[in-house]
Design a protein around this motif. Structure first.
Motif, PDB file in Angstrom:
ATOM      1  N   THR A  69      50.203   7.990  53.579  1.00 16.97           N
ATOM      2  CA  THR A  69      50.261   7.623  52.161  1.00 16.97           C
ATOM      3  C   THR A  69      49.997   8.823  51.259  1.00 16.97           C
ATOM      4  N   GLN A  70      49.153   9.777  51.696  1.00 14.94           N
ATOM      5  CA  GLN A  70      48.921  10.946  50.842  1.00 14.94           C
ATOM      6  C   GLN A  70      50.163  11.828  50.777  1.00 14.94           C
ATOM      7  N   LEU A  71      50.953  11.835  51.854  1.00 12.90           N
ATOM      8  CA  LEU A  71      52.191  12.624  51.851  1.00 12.90           C
ATOM      9  C   LEU A  71      53.212  11.995  50.902  1.00 12.90           C
ATOM     10  N   TYR A  72      53.284  10.649  50.919  1.00 10.77           N
ATOM     11  CA  TYR A  72      54.156   9.969  49.952  1.00 10.77           C
ATOM     12  C   TYR A  72      53.680  10.264  48.529  1.00 10.77           C
ATOM     13  N   ALA A  73      52.367  10.143  48.319  1.00 10.03           N
ATOM     14  CA  ALA A  73      51.803  10.314  46.974  1.00 10.03           C
ATOM     15  C   ALA A  73      52.144  11.686  46.399  1.00 10.03           C
ATOM     16  N   LEU A  74      52.021  12.728  47.201  1.00  8.44           N
ATOM     17  CA  LEU A  74      52.296  14.080  46.708  1.00  8.44           C
ATOM     18  C   LEU A  74      53.702  14.177  46.132  1.00  8.44           C
ATOM     19  N   LYS A  75      54.673  13.608  46.839  1.00  8.56           N
ATOM     20  CA  LYS A  75      56.062  13.694  46.374  1.00  8.56           C
ATOM     21  C   LYS A  75      56.256  12.925  45.070  1.00  8.56           C
ATOM     22  N   TYR A  76      55.432  11.874  44.855  1.00  7.77           N
ATOM     23  CA  TYR A  76      55.552  11.051  43.649  1.00  7.77           C
ATOM     24  C   TYR A  76      54.677  11.572  42.508  1.00  7.77           C
ATOM     25  N   ALA A  77      54.119  12.791  42.685  1.00  6.31           N
ATOM     26  CA  ALA A  77      53.217  13.374  41.678  1.00  6.31           C
ATOM     27  C   ALA A  77      52.023  12.480  41.407  1.00  6.31           C
ATOM     28  N   THR A  78      51.616  11.748  42.435  1.00  2.00           N
ATOM     29  CA  THR A  78      50.410  10.923  42.398  1.00  2.00           C
ATOM     30  C   THR A  78      49.341  11.698  43.172  1.00  2.00           C
ATOM     31  N   LEU A  79      48.278  12.096  42.510  1.00  4.96           N
ATOM     32  CA  LEU A  79      47.344  13.035  43.127  1.00  4.96           C
ATOM     33  C   LEU A  79      46.354  12.321  44.048  1.00  4.96           C
ATOM     34  N   PRO A  80      46.268  12.729  45.318  1.00  7.20           N
ATOM     35  CA  PRO A  80      45.364  12.075  46.261  1.00  7.20           C
ATOM     36  C   PRO A  80      43.913  12.511  46.060  1.00  7.20           C
ATOM     37  N   VAL A  81      43.006  11.542  46.219  1.00  3.81           N
ATOM     38  CA  VAL A  81      41.562  11.822  46.277  1.00  3.81           C
ATOM     39  C   VAL A  81      41.154  11.506  47.718  1.00  3.81           C
ATOM     40  N   VAL A  82      40.817  12.537  48.495  1.00  2.21           N
ATOM     41  CA  VAL A  82      40.667  12.344  49.939  1.00  2.21           C
ATOM     42  C   VAL A  82      39.373  12.948  50.457  1.00  2.21           C
ATOM     43  N   ARG A  83      38.919  12.390  51.585  1.00  5.18           N
ATOM     44  CA  ARG A  83      37.847  13.053  52.329  1.00  5.18           C
ATOM     45  C   ARG A  83      38.480  14.103  53.233  1.00  5.18           C
ATOM     46  N   GLN A  84      37.785  15.223  53.424  1.00  4.51           N
ATOM     47  CA  GLN A  84      38.321  16.346  54.183  1.00  4.51           C
ATOM     48  C   GLN A  84      38.176  16.074  55.679  1.00  4.51           C
ATOM     49  N   THR A  85      39.160  15.357  56.233  1.00  4.95           N
ATOM     50  CA  THR A  85      39.134  15.021  57.658  1.00  4.95           C
ATOM     51  C   THR A  85      40.566  14.860  58.155  1.00  4.95           C
ATOM     52  N   GLY A  86      40.785  15.157  59.438  1.00  6.17           N
ATOM     53  CA  GLY A  86      42.081  14.930  60.063  1.00  6.17           C
ATOM     54  C   GLY A  86      43.237  15.479  59.261  1.00  6.17           C
ATOM     55  N   GLY A  87      44.313  14.683  59.206  1.00  9.34           N
ATOM     56  CA  GLY A  87      45.516  15.106  58.495  1.00  9.34           C
ATOM     57  C   GLY A  87      45.327  15.251  57.004  1.00  9.34           C
ATOM     58  N   LEU A  88      44.304  14.593  56.458  1.00 10.97           N
ATOM     59  CA  LEU A  88      44.015  14.761  55.029  1.00 10.97           C
ATOM     60  C   LEU A  88      43.586  16.200  54.748  1.00 10.97           C
ATOM     61  N   ALA A  89      42.796  16.765  55.651  1.00 13.46           N
ATOM     62  CA  ALA A  89      42.346  18.157  55.495  1.00 13.46           C
ATOM     63  C   ALA A  89      43.494  19.140  55.631  1.00 13.46           C
ATOM     64  N   ASP A  90      44.547  18.734  56.364  1.00 13.34           N
ATOM     65  CA  ASP A  90      45.694  19.623  56.574  1.00 13.34           C
ATOM     66  C   ASP A  90      46.699  19.578  55.432  1.00 13.34           C
ATOM     67  N   THR A  91      46.583  18.598  54.529  1.00 13.31           N
ATOM     68  CA  THR A  91      47.660  18.388  53.560  1.00 13.31           C
ATOM     69  C   THR A  91      47.219  18.325  52.102  1.00 13.31           C
TER      70      THR A  91
ATOM     71  N   PHE B  60      44.555  19.748  49.062  1.00 11.56           N
ATOM     72  CA  PHE B  60      43.696  20.896  48.776  1.00 11.56           C
ATOM     73  C   PHE B  60      43.257  20.857  47.312  1.00 11.56           C
ATOM     74  N   GLU B  61      42.055  21.341  47.070  1.00  9.57           N
ATOM     75  CA  GLU B  61      41.535  21.432  45.702  1.00  9.57           C
ATOM     76  C   GLU B  61      41.099  22.878  45.466  1.00  9.57           C
ATOM     77  N   GLU B  62      42.079  23.767  45.523  1.00  8.27           N
ATOM     78  CA  GLU B  62      41.747  25.185  45.421  1.00  8.27           C
ATOM     79  C   GLU B  62      42.998  25.995  45.115  1.00  8.27           C
TER      80      GLU B  62
END
Length: 477
Positions: free
Chosen positions: A386-408, A410-412
């Motif tokens: 869902t975070q990968l879909y969100a990025l393409k839709y310019a919907t900004l993900p708020v995620v915990r830094q774990t697994g694939g979320l950490a790989d995709t 970034f806040e930097e």
């Protein structure tokens, strides 16, 4: 290469989670690269209505005493991918989901249902003459197909290389030893170095131990599962097999998940027409009878409602943010206490919170296009789609830094495309959501993050070469 790709669910035929999306998209991407793929999955109730007419039927006999196993050859109409459906009325034709009954309880005979599927998979991998097509590679997914590796091991034959992909280690398909004889597998396999799992037997462990390569759905998750915290009792097994473990990030089918092409959203838009996203936001608020003021951020959740996903934390944090004008739109189902918790929140804030229990594909697209930020505060997350879909839709993900979320996400610096926190607790999530709200009110900064997000390419085309390299390395051995 000829690849037999086995899964218990494949989109668009049936879907309960990310496995179906992967099984529906990766084979198509491999076919587009010129490889010869055939899928295999059960013929659940209603599936035959979703595929092309059956071209061929092969009777594999009645090895489990529950009725004949029939292999039906057809293809998926959407993309013409060839598929074999395993039909057995007693095992697969049920009114409920593929794994659980209407009360959410696992079917008592799941060990037998997926042992039968795995037996058929192993039979095809070994005897390609049955279908006039001999695979070079067998690609298994999760515990439901892991028994196939055990059958090939127990038959003591030379066989094609096996890849097992772990989509979520927590679902290990373990069963009581009293049920083992139903599988007709050799008792020789029941050792701690085989498929025995803390006094039970496990389909996933079989798929891991007897595979030639193990993959997970993100590089970070591949490292996390080597630790007791994330290993779910299999970390010791995996550490012993690190040399055959790797992580390949899942991809996205941008034909289905792109705001420029999406036929399920009210208004298409792209990076140069980002202002049109507001039309989707307004439509989503109206659809849910929520306050239509576009000057406040709308958070969204599209997820299984479980503690794994950290959605108990959202319930704790959300009231304070609602008091500041935020809105929340939730789509999902899962733990009953979380479902009722979100419904209670909706009752308390009817102008600001909308909750739908269940999963509706069309609606999930409208949410991705209409919300401002997507909440994924997972305690662990093998990949996350869902975070990968969100990025393409310019919907900004708020995620915990774990697994694939950490790989995709970034806040930097230059990679800045969302909001990230480290600890799985209320305070860390609250601070991340407050940073998100502060950024939302800084229009230029928010738009820059949106544009960054839309530029990321997580398409299957971008990752397919990694799969080709892995398959080729196994054949070269």
């Amino acid at each position: 290469m000829k690849i037999l790709f086995a899964a218990s669910e494949i989109y668009p035929l049936i879907k309960t989670g990310g496995l179906a999306d992967v099984a529906g998209a990766l084979p198509v991407a491999l076919r587009n690269k010129g490889h010869d793929i055939k899928l295999i999955m059960p013929a659940y109730q209603g599936i035959l209505n979703k595929v092309a007419p059956i071209q061929k039927s092969i009777n594999l006999g009645n090895p489990f005493g529950v009725g004949d196993l029939l292999l039906l050859e057809t293809h998926i109409p959407d993309n013409d991918t060839p598929i074999w459906l395993l039909q057995c009325q007693a095992l697969y034709e049920r009114e409920d989901g593929p794994y659980v009954d209407k009360n959410g309880v696992d079917f008592q005979d799941n060990h037998l249902r997926f042992a039968a599927l795995s037996w058929a998979i192993a039979t095809l991998a070994l005897h390609g003459n049955l279908i006039d097509w001999q695979a070079d590679i067998l690609h298994l997914n999760d515990w439901q197909t892991g028994f196939a590796a055990a059958y090939l091991k127990s038959w003591k034959v030379n066989h094609i290389p096996i890849v097992t992909t772990v989509h979520n280690l927590r679902y290990n398909g373990s069963f009581d030893m009293n049920q083992f004889s139903d599988t007709h597998l050799s008792a020789e396999l029941l050792s701690m170095h085989g498929m025995e799992f803390y006094g039970r037997f496990s389909g996933l462990k079989a798929g891991l131990v007897y595979a030639d390569a193990i993959t997970t759905v993100s590089p970070t998750y591949a490292q996390e599962i080597l630790t007791p915290e994330y290993g779910d009792g299999l970390d010791g097994t995996l550490r012993a097999m690190q040399d055959k473990l790797s992580g390949i990030l899942n991809g996205v089918d941008y034909n289905q998940w792109s705001p420029e092409k999406d036929t399920l959203i009210p208004q298409n838009y792209g990076i140069d027409t980002l202002h049109l996203k507001q039309t989707n936001k307004l439509a989503l608020l109206r659809e849910n009878s929520l306050s239509e003021d576009l000057n406040y951020p709308v958070f969204g959740v599209v997820s299984r409602l479980t503690e794994q996903k950290g959605l108990d934390l959202v319930l704790q944090v959300m009231p304070a943010l609602l008091e500041k004008g935020a809105r929340l739109i939730v789509l999902g189902s899962g733990d009953k206490y979380l479902e009722s918790g979100y419904l209670e929140l909706q009752k308390k804030y009817p102008q600001q919170v909308a909750v739908r229990i269940g999963y509706f594909e069309d609606y999930s697209h409208r949410i991705q296009a209409g919300i401002d930020a997507l909440l994924i505060p997972s305690r662990f997350e093998p990949c996350g789609l869902t975070q990968l879909y969100a990025l393409k839709y310019a919907t900004l993900p708020v995620v915990r830094q774990t697994g694939g979320l950490a790989d995709t996400v970034f806040e930097e610096g230059d990679k800045d495309n969302g909001f990230v926190f480290k600890e799985a607790d209320e305070e860390s999530l609250k601070l991340a959501m407050e940073r998100c709200m502060a950024c939302f009110y800084d229009g230029n900064r928010w738009q820059q993050k949106q544009q960054n997000a839309m530029c990321y390419d997580y398409s299957w085309e971008a990752v397919t070469d990694q799969w080709v390299d892995l398959y080729q390395s196994l054949l070269n051995r």
